[in-house]
Design an enzyme around this catalytic site. Structure first.
Site, PDB file in Angstrom:
ATOM      1  N   SER A   1      -9.350   3.800   8.953  1.00  0.00           N
ATOM      2  CA  SER A   1      -9.567   2.730   7.976  1.00  0.00           C
ATOM      3  C   SER A   1      -8.253   2.402   7.296  1.00  0.00           C
ATOM      4  O   SER A   1      -7.360   3.251   7.193  1.00  0.00           O
ATOM      5  CB  SER A   1     -10.592   3.178   6.928  1.00  0.00           C
ATOM      6  OG  SER A   1     -10.688   2.243   5.876  1.00  0.00           O
TER       7      SER A   1
ATOM      8  N   TYR B   1     -13.707   9.093   0.291  1.00  0.00           N
ATOM      9  CA  TYR B   1     -13.676   8.344   1.551  1.00  0.00           C
ATOM     10  C   TYR B   1     -12.240   8.191   2.045  1.00  0.00           C
ATOM     11  O   TYR B   1     -11.951   8.436   3.225  1.00  0.00           O
ATOM     12  CB  TYR B   1     -14.318   6.973   1.356  1.00  0.00           C
ATOM     13  CG  TYR B   1     -14.281   6.106   2.599  1.00  0.00           C
ATOM     14  CD1 TYR B   1     -15.067   6.421   3.699  1.00  0.00           C
ATOM     15  CD2 TYR B   1     -13.460   4.974   2.663  1.00  0.00           C
ATOM     16  CE1 TYR B   1     -15.034   5.629   4.840  1.00  0.00           C
ATOM     17  CE2 TYR B   1     -13.427   4.181   3.797  1.00  0.00           C
ATOM     18  CZ  TYR B   1     -14.219   4.510   4.886  1.00  0.00           C
ATOM     19  OH  TYR B   1     -14.185   3.732   6.016  1.00  0.00           O
TER      20      TYR B   1
END
Length: 264
Positions: A144, A157
């Site tokens: 990501s 995250y």
């Protein structure tokens, strides 16, 4: 279409929806065969029926939660029995929860680490010896932009995706000696059901909706990158430029973008 995929076997984790499902469609369009892994077996079966009917490719489904580490070796053993070889693995299974560090529960932190990092490592560990022996293969890890550029409300995250990037960079150097390619994929926000868990309030989606990536576009870009020498695939390009600026001038970016970052 990616002519390099034709006749090859591609394993995709988290294949029951989102970009996992879209990548499976793109692989089938290019003539590849598919081993699809996910928890939601009914969705995998429906996808299998669609792909085998429309593209006449070989598709098998394997119900698995990638946190069931003890089950992963037997699943990959079965895949090798069914297909004879594995040419590529796309580690796509993952999820996120957007909360401030003092709000996110330890159970949720552990869950993200278990799926996003340890599950990915476990699956990679199963295919690497096989790929090294055959002298060919490609591992693509869906990380990501959050792994390159951490922002508020995504501490756990972002940490999990930082770990994915560190692992990917190390494995890339190890595997290259044996003809195995390793690529990190770093997308920004994608218009999938990811945010039904990550952003229960809906505020983040409202704020970034116009910047969200189309899952079919992301899938097409990733699949087109299979069996190439791309070190990273970064989407969108302007967001990746932001991460590069952040690496050079972190204090400036954190100060200038503070109000924007809290719009999650």
């Amino acid at each position: 279409m990616n002519s390099r995929i034709k006749g090859k076997t591609i394993v995709i984790t988290g294949a029951s929806g989102g970009i996992g499902e879209q990548m499976a469609i793109k692989v089938a369009e290019s003539g590849g065969n598919l081993a699809l892994i996910a928890r939601r077996v009914h969705l995998l079966q429906a996808l299998k029926e669609k792909l085998t009917t429309e593209y006449k490719c070989k598709v098998e489904v394997y119900p698995l939660n990638v946190t069931d580490y003890e089950q992963i070796p037997s699943v990959f053993h079965t895949i090798l029995e069914d297909f004879g070889t594995i040419h590529a693995l796309i580690n796509n299974a993952g999820y996120g929860i957007f909360q401030e560090a003092h709000e996110v529960t330890f159970q949720d932190v552990k869950g993200m680490m278990d799926v996003n990092v340890l599950g990915l490592m476990a699956c990679t560990g199963e295919v690497l010896p096989h790929m090294r022996e055959q002298g060919f293969g490609h591992i693509m890890n869906i990380a990501s932009q959050a792994g390159k550029f951490a922002t508020p409300k995504s501490s756990a995250y972002s940490a999990s995706k930082h770990a994915v990037l560190g692992y990917t960079n190390s494995v890339r150097m190890e595997a290259k000696r044996y003809g195995v390619k390793v690529t990190a994929v770093n997308p920004g926000p994608i218009a999938t059901d990811f945010f039904s868990i990550a952003d229960e309030s809906g505020n983040y989606v409202k704020n970034v909706e116009k910047f969200m990536l189309d899952p079919a576009y992301v899938a097409d870009t990733v699949v087109n990158g299979l069996f190439t020498n791309k070190r990273e695939i970064n989407l969108p390009r302007w967001m990746n430029m932001g991460s590069k600026i952040y690496q050079l001038f972190p204090s400036f970016v954190e100060k200038a973008g503070n109000n924007l970052f809290f719009k999650k």
